[in-house]
Design an enzyme around this catalytic site. Structure first.
Site: not given
Ligand code: UDP
Length: 372
Positions: A171, A175, A250, A281, A307, A355, A357
């Protein structure tokens, strides 16, 4: 029958489907267990700030049809998601880009960054990544995996990275440019005034009735008897009273605080990527709406949400399906039952155990509505 469609759940799938059908002349009843519409994109105004009550939602899509669709119901701001990772006090730019590589390794050019990643990938001996850990190392190397992915992912999913599917980490873009836009999407933004108003606008149609605070599963025969067809957007295993067993989800818990200062962390999202910090976060909601040097800084207060991720248990709100093999097999069993239903359509993150979006949910609801 009083209605053509009963829609269970007033989230994005339900609202999109309801709107489409209402515009085609169907009579639609939308019910929701909660006392508000908008499902998990629900936003609420606190201290002049639209708070994302069920977690951060940033709309992004490459699908022009979906983008045009949501823009019928809301004006979108120009928010671009650029989360910051905090690893034990060291700050890194996300997603993985040249600013991240420079901070991690001191590399300056894209070639140097690519060489560093390649060196670490080789040392780990990964050719065909079979799980999230191997996928992550093969994309960004071991240092970034250890500092920015491992701890966060294990907190977020409550599972080892080795036991999680590789697609989850894909996801995130990687870059070799100085671009810290989290999404590879042509269109991005957040509805001005919050998501609730957007969903209310979607549901504001003479052929749509909305009844809130109603638990469909408590009296299915009564509600089913009111419409020709039912669109169910709740958890598919709950629909079948967990007959084949519980699917795993989850859940997320938020600790919200109103702070007497205008700026807490200078960004909408800061991820705590070490394993020890208990939260995943912190969201500072005002930065979803205001440019950093605009009016948001004039608000004397700010609202933050820490969170915390946990394994879903009955009574919790499900947020994320755990799309691993075990749950995939169980879902296939429920899917087989669902496919035999003549009257019920299952949709959305919970109804399809996927999952998704937001834009994918809307695209799927539009497609299903067109087919019908
Ligand atoms: N992820 C990570 N570190 C970060 C952010 C995301 O390892 O700082 C990984 C983690 O496994 C997460 C996945 O990337 O579940 C997808 O992140 P995304 O931000 O898309 O998750 P969402 O916002 O849907 O919770």
């Amino acid at each position: 029958m009083k209605y053509n469609y009963l829609i269970v759940g007033a989230g994005l799938y339900g609202a999109t489907f309801a709107r489409e059908m209402a515009e085609k002349g169907s009579r639609v009843l939308v019910i929701d267990r909660r006392n508000n519409v908008a499902g998990n994109v629900f936003t609420q105004r606190v201290e002049g700030i639209n708070v994302h009550v069920y977690g951060a939602h940033i709309f992004h899509t490459n699908n022009e049809e979906v983008w045009n669709y949501v823009n019928r119901f809301a004006v979108f701001n120009r928010f671009t998601n650029s989360p910051v990772a905090n690893y034990k006090g060291e700050l890194y730019s996300l997603p993985f880009n040249m600013y991240t590589f420079n901070k991690m390794w001191g590399v300056v050019t894209p070639e140097e960054a690519a060489a560093k990643i390649e060196e670490q990938r080789r040392a780990a001996g990964i050719t065909e990544p079979r799980n999230l850990e191997e996928q992550a190392i093969s994309l960004v190397g071991t240092d970034i995996y250890e500092k920015l992915i491992k701890g966060y992912t294990q907190k977020q999913w409550g599972r080892e990275c080795k036991d999680l599917p590789a697609f989850i980490i894909k996801r995130l873009p990687v870059r070799l440019t100085f671009d810290n836009n989290y999404f590879n999407a042509l269109f991005q933004g957040i509805p001005v005034g919050g998501y609730t108003g957007m969903v209310e606008n979607m549901l504001a149609h003479e052929n749509i009735e909305v009844h809130l605070g109603i638990d469909y599963l408590e009296d299915r025969p009564k509600w089913d008897g009111m419409a020709d067809k039912v669109v169910y957007t709740g958890p598919i295993d709950a629909f079948y009273d967990y007959e084949l067993g519980h699917l795993e989800y989850r859940s997320v818990r938020f600790e919200n605080e109103i702070l007497d200062r205008p700026n807490f962390q200078g960004n909408a999202a800061v991820n705590y990527t070490d394993a020890e910090t208990p939260w995943t976060r912190i969201i500072e909601h005002k930065w979803f709406e205001f440019g950093k040097d605009e009016e948001g800084n004039d608000l004397p207060k700010t609202v933050i949400s820490r969170e915390y991720s946990s394994e879903w248990k009955p009574g919790d709100e499900p947020y994320y399906p755990v799309n691993d093999e075990k749950n995939g097999a169980l879902y296939a069993g429920y899917r087989e039952m669902a496919d035999k239903e003549k009257k019920v359509i299952f949709g959305g993150r919970l109804g399809e155990y996927k999952y998704y979006d937001m834009d994918q949910v809307i695209a799927k609801a539009l497609e299903t509505a067109y087919q019908l």
